[in-house]
Scaffold this motif. Structure first.
Motif, PDB file in Angstrom:
ATOM      1  N   ASN A   2      45.222  45.578  40.276  1.00 66.50           N
ATOM      2  CA  ASN A   2      44.346  45.296  39.162  1.00 66.50           C
ATOM      3  C   ASN A   2      45.108  45.473  37.864  1.00 66.50           C
ATOM      4  OD1 ASN A   2      42.337  44.970  40.988  1.00 66.50           O
ATOM      5  ND2 ASN A   2      41.442  46.995  40.710  1.00 66.50           N
ATOM      6  N   SER A 185      33.800  32.469  39.494  1.00 62.33           N
ATOM      7  CA  SER A 185      34.936  32.664  38.591  1.00 62.33           C
ATOM      8  C   SER A 185      34.500  33.279  37.277  1.00 62.33           C
ATOM      9  CB  SER A 185      35.637  31.327  38.330  1.00 62.33           C
ATOM     10  OG  SER A 185      36.303  30.878  39.486  1.00 62.33           O
ATOM     11  N   LEU A 188      33.915  37.025  37.680  1.00 66.82           N
ATOM     12  CA  LEU A 188      35.159  37.788  37.663  1.00 66.82           C
ATOM     13  C   LEU A 188      35.724  37.902  36.254  1.00 66.82           C
ATOM     14  CD1 LEU A 188      37.169  36.781  40.862  1.00 66.82           C
ATOM     15  CD2 LEU A 188      35.773  38.811  40.439  1.00 66.82           C
ATOM     16  N   ASN A 192      36.131  41.500  34.481  1.00 63.49           N
ATOM     17  CA  ASN A 192      37.473  41.939  34.129  1.00 63.49           C
ATOM     18  C   ASN A 192      37.550  42.532  32.724  1.00 63.49           C
ATOM     19  OD1 ASN A 192      40.274  42.030  35.118  1.00 63.49           O
ATOM     20  ND2 ASN A 192      40.703  40.692  33.370  1.00 63.49           N
ATOM     21  N   ARG A 195      35.538  46.225  33.749  1.00 62.98           N
ATOM     22  CA  ARG A 195      35.635  46.726  35.120  1.00 62.98           C
ATOM     23  C   ARG A 195      34.546  47.753  35.463  1.00 62.98           C
ATOM     24  NH1 ARG A 195      40.826  45.578  37.487  1.00 62.98           N
ATOM     25  NH2 ARG A 195      41.207  43.436  36.814  1.00 62.98           N
ATOM     26  N   TYR A 210      36.541  36.243  47.901  1.00 59.33           N
ATOM     27  CA  TYR A 210      37.060  35.838  46.593  1.00 59.33           C
ATOM     28  C   TYR A 210      36.789  36.888  45.519  1.00 59.33           C
ATOM     29  CZ  TYR A 210      37.567  33.189  42.262  1.00 59.33           C
ATOM     30  OH  TYR A 210      37.933  32.781  41.001  1.00 59.33           O
ATOM     31  N   ASP A 213      37.146  43.712  46.061  1.00 64.73           N
ATOM     32  CA  ASP A 213      38.262  44.563  46.458  1.00 64.73           C
ATOM     33  C   ASP A 213      38.129  44.936  47.931  1.00 64.73           C
ATOM     34  OD1 ASP A 213      39.469  44.852  43.821  1.00 64.73           O
ATOM     35  OD2 ASP A 213      37.719  46.069  43.312  1.00 64.73           O
ATOM     36  N   GLU A 234      45.868  39.969  44.598  1.00 70.43           N
ATOM     37  CA  GLU A 234      45.995  40.499  43.248  1.00 70.43           C
ATOM     38  C   GLU A 234      44.956  39.874  42.319  1.00 70.43           C
ATOM     39  OE1 GLU A 234      49.955  40.007  41.826  1.00 70.43           O
ATOM     40  OE2 GLU A 234      50.789  41.510  43.186  1.00 70.43           O
ATOM     41  N   ARG A 235      44.709  40.540  41.216  1.00 67.22           N
ATOM     42  CA  ARG A 235      43.855  40.039  40.152  1.00 67.22           C
ATOM     43  C   ARG A 235      44.701  39.821  38.913  1.00 67.22           C
ATOM     44  NH1 ARG A 235      38.498  40.651  41.693  1.00 67.22           N
ATOM     45  NH2 ARG A 235      38.041  42.242  43.238  1.00 67.22           N
ATOM     46  N   PRO A 236      44.267  38.879  38.048  1.00 61.76           N
ATOM     47  CA  PRO A 236      43.091  38.013  38.152  1.00 61.76           C
ATOM     48  C   PRO A 236      43.258  36.951  39.232  1.00 61.76           C
ATOM     49  CG  PRO A 236      44.394  37.405  36.240  1.00 61.76           C
ATOM     50  CD  PRO A 236      45.014  38.659  36.785  1.00 61.76           C
ATOM     51  N   ARG A 237      42.134  36.413  39.695  1.00 58.55           N
ATOM     52  CA  ARG A 237      42.122  35.409  40.754  1.00 58.55           C
ATOM     53  C   ARG A 237      41.551  34.102  40.217  1.00 58.55           C
ATOM     54  NH1 ARG A 237      39.245  39.398  45.252  1.00 58.55           N
ATOM     55  NH2 ARG A 237      40.959  40.915  45.361  1.00 58.55           N
TER      56      ARG A 237
END
Length: 283
Positions: A2, A185, A188, A192, A195, A210, A213, A234-237
């Motif tokens: 993250n 999307s 997320l 982000n 969090r 998708y 965690d 990993e992020r971001p996705r």
């Protein structure tokens, strides 16, 4: 891994040996959850999947403080959850926006109930609307928005009270497949920013992989934890992740865990599961 987001100060959840039994009038008791235990770390995004009847939404309502367990306990940052709290906000499948109020007033509604002055509440609402990409619709009414926009307003309303924990019960279930992909999307991107801890209920396995965690897989009748699957990406996705072979392998693994129960809920217990062909549902 993250990156690029603040670490939350708190927001951990613990579910410890929870049993929930419903006792309908003139009918046998129904055990919805049985000895269910799971922990969610502060700032973690956890998705919960399972066949119909596995208690996904019931678990979420317990975490929200809307239901009490028959046995066991639920904790937020070590403190017993014994009712609703402004530290936990819930987002339902339906947006339930007030049709007679503007979008801004809808987002500010929770703050208004807390006694926050209108000017301050509306300023906070505008900030949250900008965060979800809807800063230009504050004066509009819900009927003037698309389904995806209404759900973003719904999320903004939950965020306006600045909870530590977001509990989302299939918030995109009523959307078409294409809009649902974009909303995943968007969620997320919004998440982000700070969090917050998220527990997200879904029937869509690829959506869970998708977003999350970790994916908590529940068994059905009664609901208990069958397995917790780590998601290593990993992020971001972005949505191209869904085309990666490892993504497909994780989706197939989770589908294998619940396929028999899903078929059973449809009366297909005798279906041949030996072909090895994957028909994991996708959004």
């Amino acid at each position: 891994m993250n990156t690029g987001a603040q670490t939350p100060k708190s927001g951990g959840l613990s579910v410890r040996d929870v049993n929930l039994t419903f006792t309908p009038v003139n009918r046998p008791p129904v055990v919805a959850l049985d000895r269910l235990s799971v922990d969610v770390q502060p700032g973690e995004f956890v998705c919960v999947v399972g066949a119909s009847g596995s208690g996904k939404s019931t678990l979420l309502r317990l975490l929200a403080g809307l239901l009490e367990p028959t046995e066991g306990e639920l904790l937020e940052d070590g403190a017993l959850i014994d009712g609703p709290s402004t530290s936990r906000a819930m987002v339902f499948q339906r947006d339930n926006l007030l049709p007679w109020s503007t979008v801004r007033a809808n987002v500010a509604y929770g703050l208004t109930l807390q006694g926050v002055k209108r000017r301050e509440a509306w300023a906070a609402a505008d900030e949250r609307l900008r965060a979800v990409g809807l800063g230009h619709v504050g004066d509009s009414y819900p009927r003037e928005l698309s389904g995806g926009m209404r759900q973003r307003v719904n999320i903004a309303r939950a965020l306006a009270v600045d909870p530590r924990i977001l509990l989302l019960d299939e918030p995109f279930a009523a959307l078409d497949a294409q809009t649902r992909e974009i909303m995943s999307s968007e969620l997320l991107r919004i998440w982000n920013q700070d969090r917050k801890t998220v527990v997200f209920i879904t029937h869509q396995i690829d959506e869970a992989v998708y977003l999350a965690d970790r994916v908590v897989v529940l068994s059905a009748h009664p609901g208990t934890v069958k397995e917790v699957v780590d998601v290593p990406f990993e992020r971001p996705r972005n949505l191209s992740l869904k085309r990666e072979p490892e993504f497909g392998r994780i989706v197939d693994r989770i589908w294998t865990l619940i396929e028999k129960e899903v078929r059973g809920s449809l009366g297909l217990e005798t279906a041949d599961l030996s072909t090895g062909a994957s028909d994991a549902p996708a959004s």
